[in-house]
Design an enzyme around this catalytic site. Structure first.
Site, short mmCIF file in Angstrom:
data_model
loop_
_atom_site.label_atom_id
_atom_site.label_comp_id
_atom_site.label_asym_id
_atom_site.label_seq_id
_atom_site.Cartn_x
_atom_site.Cartn_y
_atom_site.Cartn_z
N HIS A 308 0.85 -1.19 0.00
CA HIS A 308 0.00 0.00 0.00
C HIS A 308 0.89 1.24 0.00
O HIS A 308 2.01 1.22 0.50
CB HIS A 308 -0.92 0.00 1.23
N ASP A 365 -7.74 -5.06 -0.35
CA ASP A 365 -8.19 -5.90 -1.45
C ASP A 365 -7.88 -7.38 -1.25
O ASP A 365 -8.46 -8.23 -1.93
CB ASP A 365 -7.55 -5.44 -2.76
#
Length: 419
Positions: A308, A365
């Site tokens: 991320h 996700d």
């Protein structure tokens, strides 16, 4: 004249030497050299915490997602028994405070009453649901008698109208039948969405609760994410809110933003197909290595759901979804698949450290696609559902920027072409 041929002959005309970005101190992607985002705005809506900078040094910390001063874990824990967590979150983001129980119920009724998909054109052909929703949002402009009103109150009401109607737009095009009202007016948005997708109310309380949680986690993620920033850039021009939300949807459609959950789900399907359900550490590390070496799946050199831009030690959204997935997998008899994902997460992080020398974490996700699959939701709905939930944050940031920042956002470029 063959325009394609002419363009291909001159395709190098737009190629820019990467070294020029450093030479002219241009922040490509609005990122600093250490990976942090360039500061371009102020917000009181939400905060994404993954590191702290002291004396110019970046230090990684446990991830936090904060809505109006409240940690997302705390908000998730204190949802009402009616599964109105998404409605509570939307109220908090837009109005700046947690609703009382009475206000929460009234806000929910307002959303149900306000929603209108009577003008949806399900005959319009498009291969992507987000494009269809964009068109429906823009059509609201034409139905509005005063669409360009610039008062905050009117923009807020229009935003609520978009937020309330978005699920019906999405599901009408998905089901290819006009759904102009919610079938369960006494139930939350999440439960109504699940009911419409399933075509019945044959779902458990746990399933309804988990979809409500997913909507809460997708509702906002700071002002710097691509779709929210797109919305803010558009807002700075003074254009109508319909155009701003439609633009944000267009941004979310990109596979490097909202579409990552579909890629993650497809990656896991490829793993299950070739290797089956397994928790064998050696096999899973081999898979992760193959992915990074562009030798498996889409050959992109990426492990989807891992890493991320801000979070490094942990993504709080991932942790909440992981816990929810475990409960749902147990209820659905899918614990073997869950254990495979859990073991692969460890293997992927190991290979990221070993091969890429990167200390990172699984992101939202990684488990969200699996959660949607356990709920019986098709991949084509993953990103539209994300966009439906994120609309609450887009409305909040739109209003905040129209109130505080009346400057047109206009950054500069450095010309490096021929003289």
């Amino acid at each position: 004249m063959n325009l394609k041929e002419i363009y291909l002959e001159n395709e190098t005309i737009n190629r820019i030497d990467p070294s020029l970005y450093g030479k002219y101190h241009v922040k490509a992607g609005l990122r600093n050299e250490n990976g942090t985002g360039v500061k371009v705005g102020l917000t009181k809506i939400s905060d994404v915490v993954g590191y702290k900078v002291e004396h110019g040094k970046k230090t990684h910390v446990q991830g936090r997602l904060v809505y109006r001063g409240y940690d997302i874990e705390e908000l998730a824990q204190h949802r009402s028994k009616e599964n109105l967590g998404f409605e509570m979150t939307a109220f908090l983001l837009i109005f700046g405070k947690l609703p009382t129980h009475r206000q929460l119920l009234d806000f929910h009724k307002e959303l149900i009453k306000t929603a209108d998909a009577s003008q949806v054109d399900i005959q319009y052909k498009t291969s992507n649901l987000l494009n269809a929703i964009q068109i429906e949002v823009l059509k609201l402009y034409g139905d509005d008698q005063d669409p360009d009103s610039d008062t905050l109150e009117q923009r807020m009401l229009k935003g609520i109208y978009i937020l309330a109607s978005m699920p019906l737009f999405m599901l009408s095009h998905y089901k290819k039948e006009k759904i102009d009202k919610y079938p369960l007016p006494d139930k939350g948005i999440a439960e109504n969405v699940l009911c419409i997708i399933r075509g019945n109310t044959h779902y458990s309380d746990l399933e309804a609760s988990i979809l409500d949680l997913l909507f809460m986690l997708h509702a906002d993620h700071g002002g710097g994410n691509n779709s929210t920033f797109t919305n803010v850039v558009m807002s700075s021009t003074g254009t109508d809110i319909y155009s701003c939300i439609s633009a944000a949807l267009g941004s979310l459609k990109g596979p490097r933003h909202g579409g990552a959950n579909i890629k993650t789900s497809a990656m896991f399907n490829a793993i299950f197909e070739e290797y089956g359900v397994t928790t064998d550490e050696k096999i899973l590390r081999k898979i992760a290595k193959r992915l990074l070496e562009k030798d498996f799946f889409d050959h992109a050199g990426l492990i989807y759901g891992i890493g991320h831009a801000i979070y490094t030690k942990s993504d709080p959204r991932c942790q909440l979804i992981k816990t929810a997935c475990k409960s749902l997998a147990r209820e659905k008899g899918k614990m073997d698949e869950f254990r495979t994902l859990e073991a692969f997460e460890k293997a992927a992080l190991y290979q990221m450290r070993k091969i890429k020398h990167i200390e990172t974490c699984a992101n939202v996700d990684f488990y969200s696609g699996f959660a949607y699959s356990l709920l019986g939701i098709e991949e084509s709905l993953f990103t539209p559902l994300f966009g439906m939930a994120r609309t609450s944050g887009w409305v909040a940031h739109h209003l905040e920027n129209r109130q505080n920042n009346r400057k047109l956002i206009r950054p500069a470029n450095v010309y490096v072409g021929d003289e």
